[in-house]
Design a protein around this motif. Structure first.
Motif, PDB file in Angstrom:
ATOM      1  N   GLU A 272     -59.995  47.249  72.652  1.00 40.45           N
ATOM      2  CA  GLU A 272     -60.096  47.718  71.267  1.00 40.45           C
ATOM      3  C   GLU A 272     -58.777  47.527  70.510  1.00 40.45           C
ATOM      4  O   GLU A 272     -58.783  47.273  69.307  1.00 40.45           O
ATOM      5  CB  GLU A 272     -60.514  49.186  71.218  1.00 40.45           C
TER       6      GLU A 272
ATOM      7  N   GLU B 203     -70.482  52.067  67.910  1.00 38.54           N
ATOM      8  CA  GLU B 203     -70.525  50.726  68.506  1.00 38.54           C
ATOM      9  C   GLU B 203     -71.895  50.071  68.295  1.00 38.54           C
ATOM     10  O   GLU B 203     -71.978  48.863  68.088  1.00 38.54           O
ATOM     11  CB  GLU B 203     -70.182  50.762  70.004  1.00 38.54           C
TER      12      GLU B 203
ATOM     13  N   HIS C 295     -61.329  55.002  67.562  1.00 39.54           N
ATOM     14  CA  HIS C 295     -61.586  54.780  68.988  1.00 39.54           C
ATOM     15  C   HIS C 295     -60.282  54.622  69.766  1.00 39.54           C
ATOM     16  O   HIS C 295     -60.137  55.126  70.875  1.00 39.54           O
ATOM     17  CB  HIS C 295     -62.464  53.533  69.198  1.00 39.54           C
TER      18      HIS C 295
ATOM     19  N   GLU D 122     -62.777  51.636  64.430  1.00 37.66           N
ATOM     20  CA  GLU D 122     -62.032  51.258  65.638  1.00 37.66           C
ATOM     21  C   GLU D 122     -60.715  52.009  65.738  1.00 37.66           C
ATOM     22  O   GLU D 122     -60.242  52.319  66.833  1.00 37.66           O
ATOM     23  CB  GLU D 122     -61.762  49.750  65.681  1.00 37.66           C
TER      24      GLU D 122
HETATM   25 FE   LIG Z   1     -64.703  50.626  69.220  1.00 36.22          FE
END
Ligand SMILES: [Fe+2]
Ligand SMILES: [Fe+2]
Length: 373
Positions: free
Chosen positions: A189, A140, A222, A219
């Motif tokens: 996200e 991030e 994530h 991402e």
């Molecule tokens: Fe992220």
């Protein structure tokens, strides 16, 4: 470079935002082997770190008339009489501000993700999840770096929009560790992935394409992290506790659906008739389609983590996004990684210019000098 705060068209934006919170920092004294799924993701997180400075050619420029070279259909007021009456220069300003507003929300969201991931490191009870979240903290930070650089090229930036700020506040201040995941890894996200995807796939500008594709590659991990962690945890909760989470999700999803059209702040800044513009976008079929599409990553995850009661299904049915439940999150993630590699291969075919080599050298030197001081 000037601070982005100087590029906000409205004065008096606070220098800092303080979010009070009360949560427990938890140590895991078991030091066990960890779940295979999470340890695999952690290894991937370490292997796939990249450096925005080296991977992206920052000598590339944005287009002065249409920074990311997006189709005009992506302008929310495209087709309105306000848009049709604009001259060439006014249209260029609209594109520049509108796109900058979008990238600004990405940037603001990235900083929120940076703080949320570091909160997860502290609050999640399992060490394997702490390991993974630690790689996300670094991811991030790199995303904030990349979007900050990209946004600097627009010459204008926007502060975090209120509804996003509301959800981020929940993500950071709630004492239940899983609510941070729900708000950040699943909702914010998930939305971001879909929004980045439209730019990656529609922008013709190579710089905008690269930044979004490379960020998406991370991402996707994530979102997978949220899915793997919550899938194990929610079956352990009582029905009442799961219901509370479901209600939280319903509220968050409605809030985000309504945030995701360009906020009226851009029309205000450009001196356009705000109500007319907003009314037009509320009716626009393209805007409706875009809002629907933004949920394609969230819905299959929510189903997979087992928060799939009547309330959430009714909410998704009402929003017209229930059919996304059939999508396979793993396949979507594999596809994001494949596309990022494809875009990278295309960019690598071009030899770095001398200017780029000089630039990397100069920044490296600056870093070294800063270190010596
Ligand atoms: Fe992220
Ligand atoms: Fe990110």
């Amino acid at each position: 470079m000037t601070a982005l705060r100087d590029l906000y068209p409205m004065p008096d934006i606070d220098k800092h935002w303080h979010v009070p919170n009360e949560f427990e920092a938890v140590f895991d004294w078991r030091f066990d082997e960890g779940r295979t799924t999470l340890m695999h993701l952690y290894q991937k997180g370490k292997d796939m770190q990249w450096d925005a400075l080296n991977r992206i050619d920052w000598q590339l420029d944005l287009d002065p008339e249409d920074p990311m070279q997006m189709p005009d259909e992506a302008v929310p007021i495209f087709g309105s009489s306000v848009w049709d009456k604009m001259n060439r220069q006014e249209k260029a300003e609209m594109r520049r501000h509108g796109q900058a507003w979008n990238i600004s929300q990405f940037l603001q969201g990235e900083q929120a993700a940076l703080l949320a991931a570091s909160k997860i490191v502290q609050s999640v009870p399992d060490l394997d999840a702490k390991f993974y979240a630690a790689t996300q903290v670094m991811d991030e930070a790199r995303h904030v770096e990349a979007y900050k650089k990209l946004l600097g090229k627009f010459g204008v930036a926007y502060p975090m929009t209120d509804p996003l700020q509301e959800l981020v506040n929940d993500a950071l201040s709630d004492s239940r560790w899983d609510v941070t995941y729900l708000a950040m890894q699943v909702v914010i996200e998930g939305l971001a992935l879909a929004a980045f995807g439209t730019i990656r796939d529609l922008a013709q500008n190579p710089l905008a394409k690269q930044v979004n594709a490379y960020v998406m590659e991370d991402e996707a991990r994530h979102v997978a992290f949220g899915r793997l962690s919550l899938r194990d945890y929610y079956p352990e909760l009582t029905q009442k506790e799961r219901d509370e989470r479901e209600e939280f999700l319903v509220e968050a999803c409605y809030l985000m659906r309504d945030r995701m059209t360009q906020s009226s702040v851009v029309y205000e800044q450009l001196g356009l008739p705000v109500k007319e513009c907003v009314d037009f976008t509320e009716q626009s079929e393209i805007v409706k389609l875009y809002r629907t599409m933004l949920f394609q990553r969230i819905v299959p995850i929510v189903k997979d983590i087992g928060l799939w009661g009547d309330k959430i299904q009714k909410c998704y049915e009402d929003m017209g996004v229930l059919h996304y439940a059939e999508l396979d999150p793993q396949l979507l993630m594999d596809e994001d990684e494949r596309i990022a590699k494809e875009i990278e291969a295309a960019a690598e075919g071009i030899d770095p210019t001398k200017a780029r080599r000089d630039y990397i050298h100069a920044v490296a030197k600056q870093g070294a000098a800063g270190h010596a001081e």
